[in-house]
Design a protein around this motif. Structure first.
Motif, mmCIF file in Angstrom:
data_model
loop_
_atom_site.group_PDB
_atom_site.id
_atom_site.type_symbol
_atom_site.label_atom_id
_atom_site.label_comp_id
_atom_site.label_asym_id
_atom_site.label_seq_id
_atom_site.Cartn_x
_atom_site.Cartn_y
_atom_site.Cartn_z
ATOM 1 N N VAL A 128 5.896 -11.843 14.018
ATOM 2 C CA VAL A 128 5.838 -10.387 13.987
ATOM 3 C C VAL A 128 5.120 -10.007 12.698
ATOM 4 N N GLY A 129 4.125 -9.143 12.809
ATOM 5 C CA GLY A 129 3.364 -8.779 11.626
ATOM 6 C C GLY A 129 3.168 -7.285 11.509
ATOM 7 N N LEU A 130 3.165 -6.806 10.257
ATOM 8 C CA LEU A 130 2.910 -5.399 9.962
ATOM 9 C C LEU A 130 1.744 -5.315 8.993
ATOM 10 N N GLY A 131 0.849 -4.363 9.229
ATOM 11 C CA GLY A 131 -0.261 -4.185 8.303
ATOM 12 C C GLY A 131 -1.489 -4.982 8.700
ATOM 13 N N PHE A 132 -2.025 -5.742 7.729
ATOM 14 C CA PHE A 132 -3.338 -6.371 7.851
ATOM 15 C C PHE A 132 -3.460 -7.282 9.063
ATOM 16 N N ASP A 133 -2.473 -8.170 9.290
ATOM 17 C CA ASP A 133 -2.620 -9.104 10.417
ATOM 18 C C ASP A 133 -2.523 -8.372 11.746
ATOM 19 N N ALA A 134 -1.712 -7.301 11.801
ATOM 20 C CA ALA A 134 -1.631 -6.507 13.034
ATOM 21 C C ALA A 134 -2.936 -5.763 13.283
ATOM 22 N N GLN A 135 -3.585 -5.317 12.206
ATOM 23 C CA GLN A 135 -4.877 -4.648 12.358
ATOM 24 C C GLN A 135 -5.935 -5.619 12.874
ATOM 25 N N ILE A 136 -5.895 -6.867 12.377
ATOM 26 C CA ILE A 136 -6.814 -7.896 12.874
ATOM 27 C C ILE A 136 -6.565 -8.144 14.361
ATOM 28 N N TYR B 4 -9.846 -5.133 6.901
ATOM 29 C CA TYR B 4 -9.668 -4.861 5.471
ATOM 30 C C TYR B 4 -10.058 -3.425 5.147
ATOM 31 N N SER B 5 -11.129 -2.951 5.759
ATOM 32 C CA SER B 5 -11.597 -1.590 5.484
ATOM 33 C C SER B 5 -10.677 -0.533 6.096
ATOM 34 N N GLN B 6 -9.927 -0.908 7.137
ATOM 35 C CA GLN B 6 -9.047 0.039 7.821
ATOM 36 C C GLN B 6 -7.640 0.081 7.224
ATOM 37 N N GLN B 7 -7.170 -1.041 6.688
ATOM 38 C CA GLN B 7 -5.785 -1.151 6.264
ATOM 39 C C GLN B 7 -5.602 -0.692 4.821
ATOM 40 N N ASN C 245 18.014 -14.927 8.104
ATOM 41 C CA ASN C 245 18.067 -13.496 8.401
ATOM 42 C C ASN C 245 17.196 -12.733 7.414
ATOM 43 N N LEU C 246 16.376 -11.828 7.939
ATOM 44 C CA LEU C 246 15.495 -11.011 7.122
ATOM 45 C C LEU C 246 15.647 -9.547 7.538
ATOM 46 N N HIS C 247 15.486 -8.660 6.565
ATOM 47 C CA HIS C 247 15.527 -7.223 6.846
ATOM 48 C C HIS C 247 14.318 -6.578 6.186
ATOM 49 N N LEU C 248 13.479 -5.908 6.983
ATOM 50 C CA LEU C 248 12.274 -5.263 6.492
ATOM 51 C C LEU C 248 12.351 -3.767 6.763
ATOM 52 N N LEU C 249 12.015 -2.973 5.746
ATOM 53 C CA LEU C 249 12.043 -1.517 5.869
ATOM 54 C C LEU C 249 10.687 -0.956 5.444
ATOM 55 N N VAL C 250 10.029 -0.224 6.355
ATOM 56 C CA VAL C 250 8.725 0.377 6.090
ATOM 57 C C VAL C 250 8.834 1.873 6.365
ATOM 58 N N ASN C 251 8.678 2.687 5.301
ATOM 59 C CA ASN C 251 8.832 4.131 5.440
ATOM 60 C C ASN C 251 7.489 4.851 5.522
ATOM 61 N N SER C 252 6.547 4.248 6.221
ATOM 62 C CA SER C 252 5.278 4.908 6.518
ATOM 63 C C SER C 252 4.815 4.420 7.884
ATOM 64 N N VAL C 253 3.902 5.147 8.500
ATOM 65 C CA VAL C 253 3.437 4.783 9.835
ATOM 66 C C VAL C 253 2.427 3.649 9.707
ATOM 67 N N GLU C 254 2.794 2.467 10.242
ATOM 68 C CA GLU C 254 1.941 1.283 10.140
ATOM 69 C C GLU C 254 1.808 0.623 11.503
ATOM 70 N N GLY D 148 0.757 -11.467 19.031
ATOM 71 C CA GLY D 148 -0.601 -11.097 19.392
ATOM 72 C C GLY D 148 -0.730 -9.855 20.248
ATOM 73 N N GLN D 149 0.389 -9.112 20.421
ATOM 74 C CA GLN D 149 0.358 -7.864 21.183
ATOM 75 C C GLN D 149 0.817 -6.723 20.270
ATOM 76 N N ILE D 150 0.117 -5.588 20.317
ATOM 77 C CA ILE D 150 0.448 -4.457 19.453
ATOM 78 C C ILE D 150 1.760 -3.816 19.909
ATOM 79 N N ILE D 151 2.658 -3.562 18.954
ATOM 80 C CA ILE D 151 3.952 -2.941 19.271
ATOM 81 C C ILE D 151 4.010 -1.492 18.803
ATOM 82 N N GLY D 152 2.882 -0.968 18.304
ATOM 83 C CA GLY D 152 2.827 0.451 18.003
ATOM 84 C C GLY D 152 2.452 0.762 16.568
ATOM 85 N N ASN D 153 2.222 2.043 16.318
ATOM 86 C CA ASN D 153 2.018 2.584 14.972
ATOM 87 C C ASN D 153 3.222 3.457 14.649
#
Length: 319
Positions: free
Chosen positions: A152-160, A186-189, A275-284, A290-295
Motif C-alpha cells: 500500500v503506498g501513498l504519495g510518490f509511488d501511488a502517483q507513479i 516527481y513534478s506532480q507530487q 502493526n503500523l498506524h499511518l495518519l495523513v491529514n491532506s488529500v493524497e 498497483g490499483q488506485i484507491i483514491g485521493n
C-alpha cells in the motif's frame, strides 16, 4: 487428497498477457484430466464478485480440496483475495495463482516461476495448503477493511502507479514503464504531512514524499524497495522518504538498483513491525497492489493476516 480448481482469468492483465497464459494453461489441464471450472473476469471489480460467488457456492466433499486459482496480475489476485475474505469461512479455501500481469511482484516475492507451464506445475503438484501472511488494513475515516498481497503506498509511488496505469507502455515495458514515469510523478507530487505510529513511538514528517508499506521486497515490476519484506513472517515494512531535490531522488534510485543500499541513506526512514498506524491529514493519492484507491485523507491501521495458498515454489520444472 484430490484438488479441484475453480479458476478466475483476467485475460486483459498485462495488456493481454493473461489471455496468452490461459491459452497455455487450459490445454495442460485438459490433457492431465484435472477437474476444473472457470470464469472470465470482464471488468474492474468483477474478480471480487467471482471469488465471492465461488466461496459461497463450492460444495465440500470428502477427500477433495477445492482451490481457487487466479490467472492475471497482482491487481487480479488482490481482487480475488478481497472477494474471498468477504465470506466467513470455518475452513478457508486455498488460493492459487499463475502470474499473467505486467509487474508480477507477488510471484517474484514468493519465488514463483513466471513461465506459465512451470507456475502451473507449482500449483498442480502442490500437496498441502501453505500459510502466507497477507497484508490487511482498516481505514477508519471510511471504515474500510481491505487485504493486500504486495503493498500500500501513498504519495510518490501511488502517483507513479496512476501514471503507469494510464500509459500504453505498461504491458510492454514492465518495471521500465514505472521508472520512465518517475519524472512525471516527481513534478506532480508535493510533500504532505504524515504521522507514523509504531508501538509507542510517534514520528511526524512535515513534508513526506513517498510512503510505502510492503509485505514483499518488490514494487513497480521488480524494483527491490524493501529487501527484507517477507510473506512468511507477520511483519510489515514501511519506507518513508521526505520531499527531496530531484538529484536526491535520482541518487536514491541508483542506490536502490545497487541492491538495497538506499535504506542506509539519511533521506530514508525504514520501519519494520507487525502493526503500523499511518495518519495523513491532506488529500493524497493512494495505491494498493498497483490499483488506485483514491485521493483522500487517510487514517490507516495495517497488520498481516494468515491465509492458505496452494503453491509449491520448490518445483522448478513442468513435469
Amino acid at each position: 487428497m484430490i484438488a479441484e480448481y475453480y479458476i478466475i482469468i483476467n485475460e486483459l492483465a498485462g495488456s493481454g498477457h493473461g489471455k496468452v497464459v490461459w491459452e497455455t494453461v487450459k490445454p495442460i489441464l485438459e490433457q492431465r484430466q484435472i477437474r476444473f471450472e472457470y470464469r472470465i473476469s470482464e471488468y474492474a471489480g468483477h474478480t471480487i464478485r467471482l471469488a465471492n460467488e465461488y466461496v459461497k457456492t463450492i460444495q465440500r466433499r470428502p477427500n477433495v480440496t477445492p482451490v481457487i486459482l487466479v490467472i492475471g496480475g497482482d491487481g487480479t489476485l488482490n481482487e480475488a483475495l478481497n472477494g474471498i475474505m468477504q465470506v466467513p469461512q470455518a475452513e478457508p479455501i486455498p488460493l492459487a495463482y499463475i502470474p499473467g500481469g505486467s509487474g508480477n511482484d507477488f510471484a517474484r516475492g514468493l519465488g514463483m516461476a513466471t513461465d506459465p507451464a512451470i507456475a502451473l506445475a507449482q500449483v498442480l503438484n502442490n500437496m498441502r495448503p501453505r500459510s502466507l501472511n497477507v497484508g490487511y488494513f482498516h481505514e477508519t475515516l471510511k471504515n474500510e477493511h481491505r487485504y493486500f498481497v504486495n503493498n500500500v503506498g501513498l504519495g510518490f509511488d501511488a502517483q507513479i502507479v496512476d501514471d503507469t496505469n494510464r500509459s500504453k507502455k505498461k504491458g510492454r515495458l514492465g518495471r521500465w514503464a514505472y521508472l520512465s514515469n518517475m519524472l512525471a510523478a516527481y513534478s506532480q507530487q508535493e510533500g504532505f504531512p504524515l504521522t507514523v505510529h509504531v508501538n509507542r513511538k510517534r514520528d511526524y514528517y512535515k513534508r513526506a514524499f513517498l510512503c510505502t508499506v510492503s509485505n514483499i521486497p518488490y514494487f513497480g515490476g521488480g524494483v527491490e524497495i524493501l529487501p527484507q519484506a517477507n510473506l512468511h513472517d507477520d511483519q510489515l515494512e514501511l519506507i518513508v522518504v521526505e520531499e527531496p531535490h530531484w538529484w536526491i531522488i535520482l541518487w536514491l534510485f541508483v542506490l536502490l538498483l545497487l541492491g538495497g543500499r538506499h535504506l542506509k541513506s539519511r533521506f530514508v526512514h525504514h520501519y519494520r513491525n507487525a502493526n503500523l498506524h499511518l495518519l495523513v491529514n491532506s488529500v493524497e493519492i493512494g495505491q494498493m497492489d498497483g490499483q488506485i484507491i483514491g485521493n483522500r485523507n487517510y487514517d490507516l491501521y495495517l497488520s498481516t493476516h494468515p491465509y492458505p495458498f496452494w503453491i509449491d515454489t520448490s518445483i522448478h520444472d513442468h513435469h
